[in-house]
Design an enzyme around this catalytic site. Structure first.
Site, PDB file in Angstrom:
ATOM      1  N   THR A 135      24.709  54.817  -2.917  1.00  0.00           N
ATOM      2  CA  THR A 135      25.485  53.632  -3.281  1.00  0.00           C
ATOM      3  C   THR A 135      25.944  52.847  -2.051  1.00  0.00           C
ATOM      4  O   THR A 135      26.114  53.417  -0.967  1.00  0.00           O
ATOM      5  CB  THR A 135      26.728  54.089  -4.078  1.00  0.00           C
ATOM      6  OG1 THR A 135      27.617  52.999  -4.227  1.00  0.00           O
ATOM      7  CG2 THR A 135      27.495  55.210  -3.379  1.00  0.00           C
ATOM      8  N   ASP A 136      26.211  51.565  -2.263  1.00  0.00           N
ATOM      9  CA  ASP A 136      26.770  50.752  -1.171  1.00  0.00           C
ATOM     10  C   ASP A 136      28.243  51.105  -0.917  1.00  0.00           C
ATOM     11  O   ASP A 136      28.816  50.694   0.091  1.00  0.00           O
ATOM     12  CB  ASP A 136      26.621  49.250  -1.469  1.00  0.00           C
ATOM     13  CG  ASP A 136      27.304  48.804  -2.754  1.00  0.00           C
ATOM     14  OD1 ASP A 136      27.887  49.648  -3.461  1.00  0.00           O
ATOM     15  OD2 ASP A 136      27.250  47.587  -3.055  1.00  0.00           O
ATOM     16  N   GLU A 137      28.864  51.871  -1.851  1.00  0.00           N
ATOM     17  CA  GLU A 137      30.292  52.196  -1.679  1.00  0.00           C
ATOM     18  C   GLU A 137      30.541  53.088  -0.458  1.00  0.00           C
ATOM     19  O   GLU A 137      31.671  53.188   0.002  1.00  0.00           O
ATOM     20  CB  GLU A 137      30.853  52.871  -2.937  1.00  0.00           C
ATOM     21  CG  GLU A 137      30.792  51.970  -4.130  1.00  0.00           C
ATOM     22  CD  GLU A 137      31.775  52.308  -5.235  1.00  0.00           C
ATOM     23  OE1 GLU A 137      32.683  53.113  -5.013  1.00  0.00           O
ATOM     24  OE2 GLU A 137      31.622  51.743  -6.325  1.00  0.00           O
ATOM     25  N   TYR A 160      34.927  59.516  -5.010  1.00  0.00           N
ATOM     26  CA  TYR A 160      33.514  59.321  -5.388  1.00  0.00           C
ATOM     27  C   TYR A 160      32.685  58.901  -4.178  1.00  0.00           C
ATOM     28  O   TYR A 160      31.680  59.531  -3.842  1.00  0.00           O
ATOM     29  CB  TYR A 160      33.396  58.270  -6.507  1.00  0.00           C
ATOM     30  CG  TYR A 160      31.996  57.692  -6.624  1.00  0.00           C
ATOM     31  CD1 TYR A 160      30.940  58.476  -7.094  1.00  0.00           C
ATOM     32  CD2 TYR A 160      31.707  56.376  -6.240  1.00  0.00           C
ATOM     33  CE1 TYR A 160      29.636  57.963  -7.180  1.00  0.00           C
ATOM     34  CE2 TYR A 160      30.420  55.859  -6.331  1.00  0.00           C
ATOM     35  CZ  TYR A 160      29.386  56.649  -6.795  1.00  0.00           C
ATOM     36  OH  TYR A 160      28.103  56.146  -6.872  1.00  0.00           O
ATOM     37  N   LYS A 164      29.647  60.798  -2.128  1.00  0.00           N
ATOM     38  CA  LYS A 164      28.297  60.260  -1.947  1.00  0.00           C
ATOM     39  C   LYS A 164      27.972  60.150  -0.447  1.00  0.00           C
ATOM     40  O   LYS A 164      26.849  60.424  -0.036  1.00  0.00           O
ATOM     41  CB  LYS A 164      28.164  58.883  -2.611  1.00  0.00           C
ATOM     42  CG  LYS A 164      28.205  58.888  -4.126  1.00  0.00           C
ATOM     43  CD  LYS A 164      27.043  59.613  -4.790  1.00  0.00           C
ATOM     44  CE  LYS A 164      25.712  58.917  -4.653  1.00  0.00           C
ATOM     45  NZ  LYS A 164      24.653  59.567  -5.476  1.00  0.00           N
TER      46      LYS A 164
HETATM   47  P1  NAD Z   1      25.589  58.218 -14.726  1.00  0.00           P
HETATM   48  O1  NAD Z   1      26.973  58.720 -14.571  1.00  0.00           O
HETATM   49  O2  NAD Z   1      25.277  57.276 -15.828  1.00  0.00           O
HETATM   50  O3  NAD Z   1      24.581  59.447 -14.878  1.00  0.00           O
HETATM   51  C1  NAD Z   1      24.635  60.561 -14.041  1.00  0.00           C
HETATM   52  C2  NAD Z   1      23.759  61.654 -14.636  1.00  0.00           C
HETATM   53  O4  NAD Z   1      23.834  62.785 -13.742  1.00  0.00           O
HETATM   54  C3  NAD Z   1      24.222  62.131 -16.019  1.00  0.00           C
HETATM   55  O5  NAD Z   1      23.107  62.219 -16.875  1.00  0.00           O
HETATM   56  C4  NAD Z   1      24.812  63.518 -15.735  1.00  0.00           C
HETATM   57  O6  NAD Z   1      24.675  64.422 -16.819  1.00  0.00           O
HETATM   58  C5  NAD Z   1      23.996  63.962 -14.524  1.00  0.00           C
HETATM   59  N1  NAD Z   1      24.719  64.962 -13.715  1.00  0.00           N
HETATM   60  C6  NAD Z   1      25.984  64.872 -13.223  1.00  0.00           C
HETATM   61  N2  NAD Z   1      26.313  65.992 -12.573  1.00  0.00           N
HETATM   62  C7  NAD Z   1      25.242  66.823 -12.644  1.00  0.00           C
HETATM   63  C8  NAD Z   1      24.960  68.125 -12.165  1.00  0.00           C
HETATM   64  N3  NAD Z   1      25.893  68.840 -11.509  1.00  0.00           N
HETATM   65  N4  NAD Z   1      23.746  68.657 -12.400  1.00  0.00           N
HETATM   66  C9  NAD Z   1      22.806  67.951 -13.091  1.00  0.00           C
HETATM   67  N5  NAD Z   1      23.018  66.728 -13.593  1.00  0.00           N
HETATM   68  C10 NAD Z   1      24.219  66.160 -13.370  1.00  0.00           C
HETATM   69  O7  NAD Z   1      25.209  57.597 -13.309  1.00  0.00           O
HETATM   70  P2  NAD Z   1      24.281  56.348 -12.975  1.00  0.00           P
HETATM   71  O8  NAD Z   1      25.098  55.120 -13.054  1.00  0.00           O
HETATM   72  O9  NAD Z   1      23.013  56.472 -13.738  1.00  0.00           O
HETATM   73  O10 NAD Z   1      24.008  56.629 -11.421  1.00  0.00           O
HETATM   74  C11 NAD Z   1      22.886  57.404 -11.007  1.00  0.00           C
HETATM   75  C12 NAD Z   1      22.919  57.521  -9.479  1.00  0.00           C
HETATM   76  O11 NAD Z   1      22.874  56.223  -8.901  1.00  0.00           O
HETATM   77  C13 NAD Z   1      24.189  58.179  -8.944  1.00  0.00           C
HETATM   78  O12 NAD Z   1      23.809  59.018  -7.889  1.00  0.00           O
HETATM   79  C14 NAD Z   1      25.030  57.014  -8.448  1.00  0.00           C
HETATM   80  O13 NAD Z   1      25.843  57.427  -7.363  1.00  0.00           O
HETATM   81  C15 NAD Z   1      23.955  56.057  -7.989  1.00  0.00           C
HETATM   82  N6  NAD Z   1      24.316  54.637  -8.056  1.00  0.00           N
HETATM   83  C16 NAD Z   1      24.827  54.093  -9.200  1.00  0.00           C
HETATM   84  C17 NAD Z   1      25.111  52.720  -9.255  1.00  0.00           C
HETATM   85  C18 NAD Z   1      25.683  52.074 -10.500  1.00  0.00           C
HETATM   86  O14 NAD Z   1      26.050  50.901 -10.455  1.00  0.00           O
HETATM   87  N7  NAD Z   1      25.722  52.747 -11.640  1.00  0.00           N
HETATM   88  C19 NAD Z   1      24.874  51.915  -8.128  1.00  0.00           C
HETATM   89  C20 NAD Z   1      24.375  52.519  -6.966  1.00  0.00           C
HETATM   90  C21 NAD Z   1      24.079  53.869  -6.938  1.00  0.00           C
HETATM   91  O1  DAU Z   2      28.631  49.613  -5.910  1.00  0.00           O
HETATM   92  C1  DAU Z   2      27.926  50.631  -6.560  1.00  0.00           C
HETATM   93  C2  DAU Z   2      28.858  51.407  -7.445  1.00  0.00           C
HETATM   94  O2  DAU Z   2      29.146  50.570  -8.568  1.00  0.00           O
HETATM   95  C3  DAU Z   2      28.271  52.731  -7.921  1.00  0.00           C
HETATM   96  O3  DAU Z   2      28.086  53.574  -6.811  1.00  0.00           O
HETATM   97  C4  DAU Z   2      29.210  53.412  -8.923  1.00  0.00           C
HETATM   98  O4  DAU Z   2      28.589  54.588  -9.431  1.00  0.00           O
HETATM   99  C5  DAU Z   2      29.464  52.451 -10.066  1.00  0.00           C
HETATM  100  O5  DAU Z   2      30.403  53.032 -10.958  1.00  0.00           O
HETATM  101  C6  DAU Z   2      29.993  51.118  -9.549  1.00  0.00           C
HETATM  102  O6  DAU Z   2      31.341  51.290  -8.993  1.00  0.00           O
HETATM  103  P1  DAU Z   2      32.496  50.215  -9.241  1.00  0.00           P
HETATM  104  O7  DAU Z   2      33.791  50.887  -9.055  1.00  0.00           O
HETATM  105  O8  DAU Z   2      32.237  48.979  -8.480  1.00  0.00           O
HETATM  106  O9  DAU Z   2      32.207  49.890 -10.809  1.00  0.00           O
HETATM  107  P2  DAU Z   2      33.196  49.712 -12.049  1.00  0.00           P
HETATM  108  O10 DAU Z   2      32.350  49.233 -13.184  1.00  0.00           O
HETATM  109  O11 DAU Z   2      34.055  50.885 -12.286  1.00  0.00           O
HETATM  110  O12 DAU Z   2      34.140  48.514 -11.572  1.00  0.00           O
HETATM  111  C7  DAU Z   2      33.615  47.265 -11.178  1.00  0.00           C
HETATM  112  C8  DAU Z   2      34.783  46.397 -10.732  1.00  0.00           C
HETATM  113  O13 DAU Z   2      35.605  46.091 -11.877  1.00  0.00           O
HETATM  114  C9  DAU Z   2      35.711  47.079  -9.752  1.00  0.00           C
HETATM  115  O14 DAU Z   2      36.198  46.109  -8.820  1.00  0.00           O
HETATM  116  C10 DAU Z   2      36.881  47.584 -10.611  1.00  0.00           C
HETATM  117  C11 DAU Z   2      36.948  46.563 -11.715  1.00  0.00           C
HETATM  118  N1  DAU Z   2      37.399  47.076 -13.048  1.00  0.00           N
HETATM  119  C12 DAU Z   2      36.766  48.165 -13.549  1.00  0.00           C
HETATM  120  C13 DAU Z   2      37.137  48.688 -14.765  1.00  0.00           C
HETATM  121  C14 DAU Z   2      36.446  49.916 -15.332  1.00  0.00           C
HETATM  122  C15 DAU Z   2      38.392  46.417 -13.743  1.00  0.00           C
HETATM  123  O15 DAU Z   2      38.939  45.394 -13.291  1.00  0.00           O
HETATM  124  N2  DAU Z   2      38.758  46.926 -14.959  1.00  0.00           N
HETATM  125  C16 DAU Z   2      38.193  48.051 -15.493  1.00  0.00           C
HETATM  126  O16 DAU Z   2      38.601  48.474 -16.607  1.00  0.00           O
END
Ligand code: NAD
Ligand code: DAU
Length: 358
Positions: A135-137, A160, A164
């Site tokens: 992630t970019d975080e 989180y 990562k």
């Molecule tokens: P998600 O939470 O929707 O899914 C995560 C999956 O991982 C789930 O199916 C869960 O059951 C599985 N998992 C968790 N812990 C586990 C373990 N101990 N063993 C086996 N499986 C396990 O997440 P996502 O949004 O699909 O993200 C996938 C990946 O991409 C993550 O590594 C996240 O950090 C990264 N990522 C997500 C975003 C985003 O915006 N969602 C952006 C950048 C990077």
């Molecule tokens: O940047 C990549 C990341 O994006 C991934 O690594 C994470 O897995 C993914 O969850 C996401 O993280 P964020 O914290 O940016 O996503 P989230 O959807 O939780 O929140 C997006 C923005 O909205 C953030 O600034 C917080 C705000 N927010 C979020 C929620 C859930 C609100 O204002 N209200 C809310 O209820």
């Protein structure tokens, strides 16, 4: 001809299931093994279209348990690992960091150990690859100006992002120390079908449709850089095909938006879909106490992956958002199943303290 065996971790989550739905049907020469613990964020319903295909299998396992990882490596001997599995929600990591340490750090460590043991004993490791989806975080927060590049120093803010960052460091260390062929991708915020409604976009869509409060943290001034999930999946596929082991590639959609503007856009789109005035939804917006350690702004410089590998995002943000809203409107059964008792418990835990639960 032997099929290339691809171990996909976390394939039942949001991005993993979009990835498998895109590439299992179109890649009959590859065999996909989906290893997932099936946490609250997973959903096997996401994988209905691939679950009966002969080049796909599902295994329930916890990456934090090394014996399971070892068993799967011995039995399937994967050539390629695409590591999506993680605890992924920042707010959950604030309320309870332990699972993030187990799954994201220990889980990645166990997977790397599996690769080291099974891959690094062979003379020729160049047929193998560990693709770490990150992630970019990990880069922390930007101010008003600038972009994250692959050279930006790590500065994570939440448990989180710290977990990562730790996993990224382990992957890099295994490459440098043991020569493990590994690539890291750092991506911005994804949106699209199958996203669990704890994340901003699906939470706001479903709350608005249920006439519930739209809880905006702080003043809604934080900025995220949005990317349609299929664009992320295609970027990963491109990196697997053309990326260089030892390298890092940033992935982002050049779609920066303030949270409040995004919520307004969602209200306007929903109003258009449902023949209502946008104010009908806008009046549901509630400003609630901010996320502790809330990063102000994320924005990705994606010029390296564009220049070196020829990838670029295909989906325009307004069209992608419209498609996403339609997907949630067209899939009420999925929504109902996902919003189970466990989901309600989470909403209560995170939002009652913020005063935004109806
Ligand atoms: P998600 O939470 O929707 O899914 C995560 C999956 O991982 C789930 O199916 C869960 O059951 C599985 N998992 C968790 N812990 C586990 C373990 N101990 N063993 C086996 N499986 C396990 O997440 P996502 O949004 O699909 O993200 C996938 C990946 O991409 C993550 O590594 C996240 O950090 C990264 N990522 C997500 C975003 C985003 O915006 N969602 C952006 C950048 C990077
Ligand atoms: O940047 C990549 C990341 O994006 C991934 O690594 C994470 O897995 C993914 O969850 C996401 O993280 P964020 O914290 O940016 O996503 P989230 O959807 O939780 O929140 C997006 C923005 O909205 C953030 O600034 C917080 C705000 N927010 C979020 C929620 C859930 C609100 O204002 N209200 C809310 O209820």
């Amino acid at each position: 001809m032997n099929k290339l065996k691809i171990l996909v971790t976390g394939g039942a989550g949001f991005i993993g299931s979009n990835f498998l739905n895109l590439f299992v049907p179109s890649s009959p020469d590859h065999y996909f093994i989906n290893l997932d613990k099936l946490t609250y964020a997973a959903n096997l319903l996401n994988l209905e279209q691939v679950s009966s295909l002969s080049n796909y299998t599902f295994l329930q396992a916890d990456l934090a348990d090394y014996q399971s990882v070892e068993h799967i490596f011995s039995k399937y001997e994967p050539d390629l690992v695409i590591h999506f599995a993680a605890e992924s929600h920042v707010d959950r990591s604030i309320l309870g960091p332990a699972d993030f340490i187990y799954s994201n750090i220990i889980g990645t460590f166990n997977l790397l150990e599996g690769c080291r043991k099974h891959w690094m004993t062979e003379e020729n490791t160049n047929q193998k690859l560990f693709l770490h989806v990150s992630t970019d975080e990990v880069y922390g927060s930007l101010g008003e100006e600038g972009l994250f590049t692959e050279e930006t120093a790590y500065d994570p803010s939440s448990p989180y992002s710290a977990s990562k960052a730790a996993s990224d460091h382990l992957v890099r260390a295994y490459h440098r120390t043991y020569g493990l062929p590994a690539i890291i991708t750092n991506c911005s915020n994804n949106y699209g079908p199958y996203q669990f409604p704890e994340k901003l976009i699906p939470l706001m869509i479903l709350n608005a449709l249920a006439e519930k409060p739209l809880p905006v943290y702080g003043k809604g001034e934080n900025i995220r850089d949005w990317l349609y999930v299929e664009d992320h999946c295609c970027a990963i596929w491109t990196v697997i095909g053309k990326g260089k082991p030892g390298e890092t590639y940033n992935i982002g959609g050049n779609s920066e938006l303030k949270n409040l503007n995004l919520v307004h856009l969602l209200c306007e789109n929903l109003a258009e879909e449902n023949g209502k005035n946008p104010d009908h939804y806008r009046k549901l917006i509630e400003f609630v106490p901010d996320r502790p350690g809330h990063d102000l702004r994320y924005a990705i410089d994606n010029s390296k992956i564009k220049r070196e590998l020829g990838w670029q995002p295909q989906e325009d943000f307004s069209k992608g958002l419209r498609k996403t809203i339609r997907w949630y409107l067209d899939n009420p059964d999925w929504v109902e199943i996902v919003q189970s008792g466990a989901y309600k418990k989470w909403i209560d835990e995170n939002y009652s303290k913020r005063g935004a639960v109806k």
